[in-house]
Design an enzyme around this catalytic site. Structure first.
Site, PDB file in Angstrom:
ATOM      1  N   ASP A   1       0.984  -1.080  -0.080  1.00  0.00           N
ATOM      2  CA  ASP A   1      -0.099  -0.049   0.008  1.00  0.00           C
ATOM      3  C   ASP A   1       0.872   1.190  -0.026  1.00  0.00           C
ATOM      4  O   ASP A   1       2.077   1.145   0.486  1.00  0.00           O
ATOM      5  CB  ASP A   1      -0.860  -0.083   1.252  1.00  0.00           C
ATOM      6  CG  ASP A   1      -1.393   1.267   1.588  1.00  0.00           C
ATOM      7  OD1 ASP A   1      -2.203   1.761   0.713  1.00  0.00           O
ATOM      8  OD2 ASP A   1      -1.091   1.900   2.759  1.00  0.00           O
ATOM      9  N   LYS A   2       0.447   2.205  -0.423  1.00  0.00           N
ATOM     10  CA  LYS A   2       1.503   3.494  -0.590  1.00  0.00           C
ATOM     11  C   LYS A   2       1.337   4.267   0.734  1.00  0.00           C
ATOM     12  O   LYS A   2       2.237   4.514   1.461  1.00  0.00           O
ATOM     13  CB  LYS A   2       0.936   4.522  -1.818  1.00  0.00           C
ATOM     14  CG  LYS A   2       1.742   5.606  -1.875  1.00  0.00           C
ATOM     15  CD  LYS A   2       1.636   6.553  -3.077  1.00  0.00           C
ATOM     16  CE  LYS A   2       0.284   7.304  -3.014  1.00  0.00           C
ATOM     17  NZ  LYS A   2       0.289   8.625  -1.871  1.00  0.00           N
TER      18      LYS A   2
HETATM   19  P1  ADP Z   1      -4.524   4.789  -0.021  1.00  0.00           P
HETATM   20  O1  ADP Z   1      -5.343   3.596  -0.852  1.00  0.00           O
HETATM   21  O2  ADP Z   1      -3.355   5.407  -0.861  1.00  0.00           O
HETATM   22  O3  ADP Z   1      -4.534   4.616   1.444  1.00  0.00           O
HETATM   23  P2  ADP Z   1      -7.541   6.116   0.023  1.00  0.00           P
HETATM   24  O4  ADP Z   1      -8.150   4.857  -0.539  1.00  0.00           O
HETATM   25  O5  ADP Z   1      -7.605   6.296   1.426  1.00  0.00           O
HETATM   26  O6  ADP Z   1      -5.806   5.972  -0.298  1.00  0.00           O
HETATM   27  O7  ADP Z   1      -7.895   7.430  -0.647  1.00  0.00           O
HETATM   28  C1  ADP Z   1      -7.744   7.446  -2.006  1.00  0.00           C
HETATM   29  C2  ADP Z   1      -7.966   8.827  -2.297  1.00  0.00           C
HETATM   30  O8  ADP Z   1      -9.302   9.159  -2.133  1.00  0.00           O
HETATM   31  C3  ADP Z   1      -6.947   9.836  -1.679  1.00  0.00           C
HETATM   32  O9  ADP Z   1      -5.897   9.927  -2.193  1.00  0.00           O
HETATM   33  C4  ADP Z   1      -8.234  10.969  -1.996  1.00  0.00           C
HETATM   34  O10 ADP Z   1      -7.704  11.580  -3.256  1.00  0.00           O
HETATM   35  C5  ADP Z   1      -9.428  10.771  -1.785  1.00  0.00           C
HETATM   36  N1  ADP Z   1      -9.914  10.771  -0.224  1.00  0.00           N
HETATM   37  C6  ADP Z   1     -10.343   9.535   0.606  1.00  0.00           C
HETATM   38  N2  ADP Z   1     -10.644  10.101   1.434  1.00  0.00           N
HETATM   39  C7  ADP Z   1     -10.647  11.336   1.597  1.00  0.00           C
HETATM   40  C8  ADP Z   1     -10.996  12.341   2.580  1.00  0.00           C
HETATM   41  N3  ADP Z   1     -11.419  12.199   3.696  1.00  0.00           N
HETATM   42  N4  ADP Z   1     -10.827  13.746   1.876  1.00  0.00           N
HETATM   43  C9  ADP Z   1     -10.487  14.072   0.811  1.00  0.00           C
HETATM   44  N5  ADP Z   1     -10.076  13.107  -0.003  1.00  0.00           N
HETATM   45  C10 ADP Z   1     -10.305  11.789   0.256  1.00  0.00           C
HETATM   46 MG    MG Z   2      -2.901   3.265   3.453  1.00  0.00          MG
END
Ligand code: ADP
Ligand code: MG
Length: 318
Positions: free
Chosen positions: A38-39
């Protein structure tokens, strides 16, 4: 009774900063050929810092931030924390919201009561003020989310916002848009930092002949910029939480023995699906409970140690 070798292996693992929750997975680890990370929060620190804010038309930067902070009020996402913190640092008064909704993997949405922020009614000033006032009286929806949220809602950002996002993406920064009454009124660029340990973690796996992939809900631009810097072989970006485990399954169908390393709620199904699910110790409870091995020191370099330890322990058993 626990066989002696397994007992030694488990205590050795504990000394190397790992908590083994599933011994069969630990045994399989020596045969892994693919590790998927995961990033956000795993390869990066996950702590987002606000780098830049832009708005459209007459929208004031502080008003857009205050609205964003209001909509993010209930979210535990790192992006939400960064936005609330910025509003706090700027001393902004954040309006009350109702009907908060989390849009998993995309963003958040809430209804802002307009009498709290009459100055920022959608439509801005000018000829549209009549409509703006009537829609403002009933409150309006404020959403904050990434490019995937805009695509989902089929909303196009203005060319200026698009340019802002392109420039941020080129610098490896993520962008979230702020929507008021379904109009993109501003954008916020956020930067996350790659953890120093991630470089060595990936090099060590490569030296063992293990290929490394990244799996993230984040934008393609940001994902590729981080992956390029780290020398990661494969990137799966813009993957919705409910689709993360599908990517693991695809790799397994191609014949790979796959480990997943993650920290978030959205990683849990992928951790369960993978042959060796590895959680960052400081990750969410759901991630830790879905994992076979927990990296207690939160150090991605321990993934390579895990493979090494598995090889060492189980060679002895044969
Ligand atoms: P990751 O897979 O890198 O852990 P997430 O699945 O949590 O990331 O989120 C993916 C994308 O969705 C984020 O990069 C952002 O663009 C958007 N996002 C998710 N949750 C939020 C939030 N609470 N506020 C703003 N953008 C969000
Ligand atoms: Mg994460």
């Amino acid at each position: 009774a626990v066989p002696l070798v397994v007992a030694i292996n488990t205590s050795m693992a504990a000394r190397s900063g790992m908590l083994v929750r599933d011994r069969i997975a630990m045994e399989q680890a020596r045969n892994l050929d693919t590790v998927v990370f995961d990033k956000t929060g795993t390869l990066t620190a996950g702590e987002q810092g606000i780098v830049d804010v832009t708005t459209v038309d007459d929208w004031d930067e502080d008003d857009v931030l205050a609205l964003a902070a209001a909509a993010e009020g209930d979210s535990e996402h790192m992006i939400a924390q960064a936005i609330r913190e910025e509003a706090d640092v700027r001393g902004l008064s954040v309006p009350d919201v109702s009907r908060f909704e989390a849009l998993e993997g995309r963003g958040v949405r809430a209804t802002v009561e307009s009498d709290v922020v009459p100055a920022v009614a959608p439509g801005g000033s000018g000829d549209e003020s009549a409509t703006a006032t009537s829609s403002a009286r009933d409150g309006y929806t404020v959403s904050v989310g990434g490019p995937n949220l805009l695509r989902h809602l089929e909303i196009d950002p203005s060319p200026d916002l698009e340019r802002f996002a392109d420039e941020a993406g080129a610098r490896g920064e993520g962008v979230v848009y702020v929507l008021a009454a379904e109009h993109a009124v501003g954008a916020i660029a956020l930067a996350d930092v790659i953890r120093e340990e991630s470089f060595a973690a990936i090099d060590a796996l490569h030296e063992m002949g293990v290929s490394v992939a990244m799996l993230t809900g984040d934008d393609e631009d940001v994902a590729h910029s981080v992956a390029d810097e780290l020398g990661i072989d494969t990137v799966f970006a813009e993957v919705l939480p409910e689709d993360k485990d599908e990517k693991i399954l695809e790799l397994q169908d191609e014949g790979h023995l796959v480990a997943m390393v993650g920290d978030g709620v959205n990683d849990a199904p992928a951790l369960t699906r993978s042959d060796v699910g590895i959680a960052i110790g400081s990750g969410t409870d759901v991630a830790v409970e879905s994992a076979d091995v927990v990296l207690v020191e939160n150090d991605p370099r321990d993934v390579a140690s895990l493979v090494r330890l598995s090889a060492k322990s189980y060679r002895k058993m044969q």
